[in-house]
Design a protein around this motif. Sequence first.
Motif, PDB file in Angstrom:
ATOM      1  N   GLU A  52      44.933   9.104 -80.465  1.00 25.09           N
ATOM      2  CA  GLU A  52      45.823   9.933 -79.650  1.00 25.09           C
ATOM      3  C   GLU A  52      45.163  10.400 -78.366  1.00 25.09           C
ATOM      4  O   GLU A  52      45.783  11.083 -77.567  1.00 25.09           O
ATOM      5  N   ALA A  53      43.885  10.073 -78.175  1.00 22.63           N
ATOM      6  CA  ALA A  53      43.174  10.567 -76.989  1.00 22.63           C
ATOM      7  C   ALA A  53      43.837  10.039 -75.726  1.00 22.63           C
ATOM      8  O   ALA A  53      43.930   8.829 -75.505  1.00 22.63           O
ATOM      9  N   ALA A  54      44.309  10.965 -74.891  1.00 19.42           N
ATOM     10  CA  ALA A  54      44.996  10.578 -73.659  1.00 19.42           C
ATOM     11  C   ALA A  54      44.066   9.820 -72.729  1.00 19.42           C
ATOM     12  O   ALA A  54      44.516   9.004 -71.931  1.00 19.42           O
ATOM     13  N   GLU A  55      42.778  10.087 -72.839  1.00 17.87           N
ATOM     14  CA  GLU A  55      41.818   9.475 -71.934  1.00 17.87           C
ATOM     15  C   GLU A  55      41.026   8.365 -72.626  1.00 17.87           C
ATOM     16  O   GLU A  55      39.887   8.115 -72.287  1.00 17.87           O
ATOM     17  N   LEU A  56      41.646   7.683 -73.567  1.00 15.08           N
ATOM     18  CA  LEU A  56      40.940   6.663 -74.337  1.00 15.08           C
ATOM     19  C   LEU A  56      40.344   5.576 -73.452  1.00 15.08           C
ATOM     20  O   LEU A  56      39.218   5.137 -73.687  1.00 15.08           O
ATOM     21  N   ASP A  57      41.043   5.162 -72.393  1.00  9.31           N
ATOM     22  CA  ASP A  57      40.501   4.147 -71.489  1.00  9.31           C
ATOM     23  C   ASP A  57      39.236   4.658 -70.801  1.00  9.31           C
ATOM     24  O   ASP A  57      38.268   3.915 -70.642  1.00  9.31           O
ATOM     25  N   ARG A  58      39.259   5.919 -70.377  1.00 15.44           N
ATOM     26  CA  ARG A  58      38.081   6.508 -69.723  1.00 15.44           C
ATOM     27  C   ARG A  58      36.911   6.603 -70.701  1.00 15.44           C
ATOM     28  O   ARG A  58      35.769   6.317 -70.347  1.00 15.44           O
ATOM     29  N   ILE A  59      37.211   6.956 -71.943  1.00 18.39           N
ATOM     30  CA  ILE A  59      36.170   7.040 -72.970  1.00 18.39           C
ATOM     31  C   ILE A  59      35.581   5.646 -73.201  1.00 18.39           C
ATOM     32  O   ILE A  59      34.362   5.456 -73.184  1.00 18.39           O
ATOM     33  N   ARG A  60      36.436   4.689 -73.425  1.00 24.09           N
ATOM     34  CA  ARG A  60      35.998   3.310 -73.677  1.00 24.09           C
ATOM     35  C   ARG A  60      35.162   2.788 -72.496  1.00 24.09           C
ATOM     36  O   ARG A  60      34.144   2.131 -72.686  1.00 24.09           O
ATOM     37  N   ASP A  61      35.592   3.117 -71.277  1.00 23.60           N
ATOM     38  CA  ASP A  61      34.861   2.698 -70.086  1.00 23.60           C
ATOM     39  C   ASP A  61      33.446   3.270 -70.081  1.00 23.60           C
ATOM     40  O   ASP A  61      32.491   2.565 -69.754  1.00 23.60           O
ATOM     41  N   ARG A  62      33.295   4.543 -70.440  1.00 19.79           N
ATOM     42  CA  ARG A  62      31.958   5.157 -70.490  1.00 19.79           C
ATOM     43  C   ARG A  62      31.065   4.453 -71.514  1.00 19.79           C
ATOM     44  O   ARG A  62      29.889   4.233 -71.269  1.00 19.79           O
ATOM     45  N   PHE A  63      31.651   4.109 -72.660  1.00 19.24           N
ATOM     46  CA  PHE A  63      30.892   3.390 -73.678  1.00 19.24           C
ATOM     47  C   PHE A  63      30.469   2.022 -73.150  1.00 19.24           C
ATOM     48  O   PHE A  63      29.318   1.613 -73.314  1.00 19.24           O
ATOM     49  N   ASP A  64      31.394   1.318 -72.507  1.00 17.70           N
ATOM     50  CA  ASP A  64      31.089  -0.014 -71.973  1.00 17.70           C
ATOM     51  C   ASP A  64      29.999   0.049 -70.900  1.00 17.70           C
ATOM     52  O   ASP A  64      29.077  -0.767 -70.896  1.00 17.70           O
ATOM     53  N   VAL A  65      30.100   1.023 -69.985  1.00 17.34           N
ATOM     54  CA  VAL A  65      29.096   1.168 -68.927  1.00 17.34           C
ATOM     55  C   VAL A  65      27.731   1.491 -69.535  1.00 17.34           C
ATOM     56  O   VAL A  65      26.706   0.939 -69.123  1.00 17.34           O
ATOM     57  N   ALA A  66      27.712   2.371 -70.535  1.00 12.44           N
ATOM     58  CA  ALA A  66      26.443   2.701 -71.201  1.00 12.44           C
ATOM     59  C   ALA A  66      25.814   1.448 -71.802  1.00 12.44           C
ATOM     60  O   ALA A  66      24.611   1.218 -71.649  1.00 12.44           O
ATOM     61  N   MET A  67      26.628   0.626 -72.448  1.00 14.99           N
ATOM     62  CA  MET A  67      26.117  -0.604 -73.063  1.00 14.99           C
ATOM     63  C   MET A  67      25.666  -1.598 -71.994  1.00 14.99           C
ATOM     64  O   MET A  67      24.593  -2.185 -72.104  1.00 14.99           O
TER      65      MET A  67
END
Length: 155
Positions: A52-67
């Motif tokens: 339900e996280a409204a910012e799921l794309d932003r969260i996923r993006d942070r994870f991807d950039v970290a990786m």
Amino acid sequence: NELSEVFDRISDAFFALGGEFGSTPVSRRAEELLEASEDELIGETLCDMCPEAAELDRIRDRFDVAMDTQTPRSLELYYQPLDFWVEATIYPSESGVSVYFRDMTQRKNRDQELRELKGQYEALAENFPDGAVFLIDTELRYVRAGGQGLEPAER
């Protein structure tokens, strides 16, 4: 078990996400904040954990950039489903990420209260009738002054 005990002594919540960001170890504090047991969270993906996280794309993006960069990334967001503000740091490794996060709702609420008080003070200082309001620091320097008493007198 020793690693699990270490995680449970950390005051921040912790969970690890492996390949394709599937969940592995989870600390007790993470279970409390996410309102789910480790058994419920293990094997879940990031999307499963926070659908339900409204910012799921932003969260996923942070994870991807970290990786991709193999450098830690920070994230701050409001998690509406559980009604709290999250401050998280994502630490990458070759096999996934470790996430340390905390509930920062009290701090956010305190910051909002301070902004409101500042606004009230500024409104009072600027509109103080028949006088002036001065704010000075600990070294007796003027920080702010306001009020109708500061306006030049009419001749």
